[in-house]
Design an enzyme around this catalytic site. Structure first.
Site, PDB file in Angstrom:
ATOM      1  N   ARG A 123      52.079  59.171 -52.045  1.00 36.83           N
ATOM      2  CA  ARG A 123      52.056  58.496 -53.443  1.00 36.83           C
ATOM      3  C   ARG A 123      52.031  59.774 -54.676  1.00 36.83           C
ATOM      4  O   ARG A 123      51.467  60.868 -55.103  1.00 36.83           O
ATOM      5  CB  ARG A 123      50.320  58.301 -52.948  1.00 36.83           C
ATOM      6  CG  ARG A 123      49.981  57.513 -52.288  1.00 36.83           C
ATOM      7  CD  ARG A 123      48.701  57.055 -51.530  1.00 36.83           C
ATOM      8  NE  ARG A 123      48.518  56.249 -53.025  1.00 36.83           N
ATOM      9  CZ  ARG A 123      47.209  55.992 -52.895  1.00 36.83           C
ATOM     10  NH1 ARG A 123      45.986  56.416 -52.401  1.00 36.83           N
ATOM     11  NH2 ARG A 123      46.594  54.626 -54.278  1.00 36.83           N
ATOM     12  N   GLN A 169      42.256  55.423 -62.311  1.00 33.60           N
ATOM     13  CA  GLN A 169      42.234  56.778 -61.298  1.00 33.60           C
ATOM     14  C   GLN A 169      43.208  57.936 -62.562  1.00 33.60           C
ATOM     15  O   GLN A 169      41.828  58.696 -63.010  1.00 33.60           O
ATOM     16  CB  GLN A 169      43.297  56.718 -60.033  1.00 33.60           C
ATOM     17  CG  GLN A 169      42.208  56.229 -59.095  1.00 33.60           C
ATOM     18  CD  GLN A 169      43.136  56.713 -58.739  1.00 33.60           C
ATOM     19  OE1 GLN A 169      44.436  56.527 -57.782  1.00 33.60           O
ATOM     20  NE2 GLN A 169      42.856  55.798 -56.408  1.00 33.60           N
ATOM     21  N   ASP A 320      43.060  45.523 -55.908  1.00 35.24           N
ATOM     22  CA  ASP A 320      42.819  46.111 -54.423  1.00 35.24           C
ATOM     23  C   ASP A 320      42.170  44.455 -53.547  1.00 35.24           C
ATOM     24  O   ASP A 320      42.270  44.764 -52.160  1.00 35.24           O
ATOM     25  CB  ASP A 320      41.437  46.745 -54.361  1.00 35.24           C
ATOM     26  CG  ASP A 320      41.534  48.221 -54.893  1.00 35.24           C
ATOM     27  OD1 ASP A 320      42.267  48.452 -54.319  1.00 35.24           O
ATOM     28  OD2 ASP A 320      40.592  49.201 -55.052  1.00 35.24           O
ATOM     29  N   ARG A 397      42.864  48.117 -45.699  1.00 34.64           N
ATOM     30  CA  ARG A 397      42.638  46.317 -46.584  1.00 34.64           C
ATOM     31  C   ARG A 397      43.606  45.313 -46.216  1.00 34.64           C
ATOM     32  O   ARG A 397      43.605  44.606 -45.671  1.00 34.64           O
ATOM     33  CB  ARG A 397      42.604  46.531 -48.307  1.00 34.64           C
ATOM     34  CG  ARG A 397      41.779  47.566 -48.679  1.00 34.64           C
ATOM     35  CD  ARG A 397      41.704  47.117 -50.259  1.00 34.64           C
ATOM     36  NE  ARG A 397      40.408  48.289 -51.111  1.00 34.64           N
ATOM     37  CZ  ARG A 397      39.157  48.469 -50.846  1.00 34.64           C
ATOM     38  NH1 ARG A 397      38.859  47.719 -50.589  1.00 34.64           N
ATOM     39  NH2 ARG A 397      39.117  49.209 -51.867  1.00 34.64           N
TER      40      ARG A 397
HETATM   41  C1  S3P Z   1      40.278  52.969 -58.631  1.00 30.59           C
HETATM   42  C2  S3P Z   1      40.718  52.828 -59.085  1.00 30.59           C
HETATM   43  C3  S3P Z   1      42.368  51.620 -58.371  1.00 30.59           C
HETATM   44  C4  S3P Z   1      42.359  51.456 -56.864  1.00 30.59           C
HETATM   45  C5  S3P Z   1      41.466  52.153 -56.155  1.00 30.59           C
HETATM   46  C6  S3P Z   1      40.464  53.033 -56.822  1.00 30.59           C
HETATM   47  C7  S3P Z   1      39.258  53.885 -59.062  1.00 30.59           C
HETATM   48  O1  S3P Z   1      43.574  52.776 -58.423  1.00 30.59           O
HETATM   49  O2  S3P Z   1      43.205  50.691 -57.276  1.00 30.59           O
HETATM   50  O3  S3P Z   1      41.417  51.876 -54.288  1.00 30.59           O
HETATM   51  O4  S3P Z   1      37.860  53.873 -58.092  1.00 30.59           O
HETATM   52  O5  S3P Z   1      39.537  54.310 -60.076  1.00 30.59           O
HETATM   53  P1  S3P Z   1      44.227  52.731 -59.595  1.00 30.59           P
HETATM   54  O6  S3P Z   1      43.395  53.800 -60.637  1.00 30.59           O
HETATM   55  O7  S3P Z   1      45.816  53.074 -59.126  1.00 30.59           O
HETATM   56  O8  S3P Z   1      45.423  51.136 -60.137  1.00 30.59           O
END
Ligand code: S3P
Length: 445
Positions: A123, A169, A320, A397
């Site tokens: 990733r 994130q 998600d 998921r």
């Molecule tokens: C999350 C943000 C999302 C989500 C992940 C959890 C978080 O990801 O898909 O399961 O806890 O901030 P992205 O920030 O890549 O969109």
């Protein structure tokens, strides 16, 4: 591998206690580590992902004590108080754990090595290392991916950063880094994303300023080097996990399921908007705030669903939930098209491909472009009965979504491996079976 089979079910009914929210659990552990003193967490998700964050902060010098049934005590070291770990930090399957921790570590003037499992090592991490490098941290990466060595800056610089993608994130990593820099750090998002970090920072005594930005997202500013105070935190139950019984109950005739205490943060519940547009009957009751997050009890009744268009700008608030929405769409009447799915390609698996492959293997018509997905619903139970087990690519998921499809199909669905489910919803099979599902190990057939 642990293949699972999900057989057609009649009706889902009863009350289900969903485990704690994964996103909020990671943040509760990290903020407890950054506060000086003992914090107490109730309802922490005890899945593999959150355990990785807990074990990382233990390696960084915090005292972490699990007292059973989701109750955890964490003695934090204060901002600037973490110490160098004497081993590589293995973040397992968790993108949130890896990315948020890199943000925390950006301000520590020592070197830390981070790695993860096969999926996490594929990733992109450059979305995190680029802004954190601008703040003064240095990285050695494996072509922008884990394994990574991070050397935190002796004097981290504050930053103003326009997020290139709507990612909570990335936003959170920069804000967490900014806590260790003098002055103000600002992140401008292209669309609103989940604001759990901002809410929790306030809960621990930090200062956050949030203003709508002319581009449609928010501009979020934090003050660096605050004194965070230890706190008691109660974690809401995870809407993203609730999404699985929600869709099962909507599809199966006669169903009525209650899910108490679910987190209903606006940045997370785009799926509810979409399901309502599809004709879903989902009621909220007992709405309240639980410390820092909105909570409600949800009641879901079987509903006749029809296909809809899901706009791209809703994607961040249901990012998600596209795999489970795909299952609802497969059982709805007429086509559903989802837009703005580019980010699905870099989740725990390439989710867009995994969804399409699984649907086609289950006899459901679906097509995709680089960032859209169209599913032709069959208005009732799809055939199911896949010849080869659905490939889940160790993506929780994808695994749970296709097990829900098995309950709602004419013939069982088999998935190749259910172990990934432990990352976010360890008692998924037990809870779904308690309300009427029929999921079991293939070996016991
Ligand atoms: C999350 C943000 C999302 C989500 C992940 C959890 C978080 O990801 O898909 O399961 O806890 O901030 P992205 O920030 O890549 O969109």
């Amino acid at each position: 591998m642990n293949p699972l089979i999900s057989k057609p079910a009649d009706t889902l009914s009863g009350t289900s206690i969903i485990p704690g929210d994964k996103s909020i659990s990671h943040r509760a552990v990290l903020f407890s580590a950054l506060a000086a003193g003992k914090s107490e967490i109730f309802g922490l998700l005890e899945g593999d992902d959150v355990k990785r964050t807990a074990s990382a902060i233990t390696d960084l010098g915090c005292h972490v004590d699990s007292q059973g049934a989701g109750r955890w005590m964490i003695a934090g070291c204060g901002i600037g108080g973490l110490s160098p770990p004497n081993q590589v930090l293995d973040m397992g399957n968790s993108g949130t754990a890896a990315r948020l921790l890199l943000g925390v570590l950006a301000g520590y003037n020592f070197t830390t090595f981070l790695t993860g499992d096969k999926s996490l090592c594929k990733r992109p991490m450059d979305r995190i290392t680029a802004p954190l490098s601008n703040m003064g941290a240095t990285f050695t990466t494996s072509e922008g991916r884990l394994p990574i060595a991070i050397a935190g800056a002796e004097r981290l610089l504050p930053l103003e950063y326009h997020l290139p993608m709507a990612s909570a994130q990335v936003k959170s990593a920069i804000l967490l880094a900014g806590l260790n820099a003098p002055g103000e750090t600002t992140v401008i998002e292209p669309e609103p994303t989940r604001d759990h970090t901002e809410r929790m920072l306030r809960h621990f005594g930090g200062t956050v300023d949030i203003n709508p930005h002319k581009n449609g997202g928010n501009s979020i500013t934090i003050k660096g080097q605050p004194e965070l105070v230890p706190a008691k935190i109660s974690i809401p139950r995870d809407f993203s996990s609730a999404a699985f019984p929600i869709v099962g109950a909507l599809i199966l005739p006669g169903s009525k399921v209650k899910l108490p205490g679910i987190g209903v943060n606006q940045g997370r519940i785009g799926l509810l908007t979409t399901l309502h547009e599809m004709g879903a009957r989902i009621d909220f009751s007992n709405n309240h705030e639980n410390g820092s997050e909105p909570i409600a009890d949800l009641t879901i009744r079987h509903s006749e669903l029809h296909g809809v268009e899901v706009p791209a700008k809703r994607a961040p608030s249901m990012i998600d939930e596209f795999p489970i929405l795909a299952i609802a769409a497969a059982c709805a009447e007429g086509p559903t098209t989802m837009h703005g799915l580019k980010e699905l390609r870099v989740k725990e698996s390439d989710r867009l491909s995994a969804i399409i492959d699984g649907l086609l293997a289950s006899g459901i018509q679906a097509t995709s472009t680089q960032d859209t997905l169209t599913i032709h619903g069959v208005s009732g139970r799809p055939k199911g009965g896949n010849e080869n087990a659905i490939k889940t690519h160790f993506d929780h998921r994808i695994a749970m979504s296709f097990l829900i499809l098995g309950m709602c199909s004419q013939k069982p669905i088999v998935i190749d491996d259910g172990r990934s489910i432990n990352t976010s919803f360890p008692n998924f099979v037990e809870l779904i079976n308690q309300i009427g599902g029929n999921i079991s190990d293939m070996e016991n057939q």
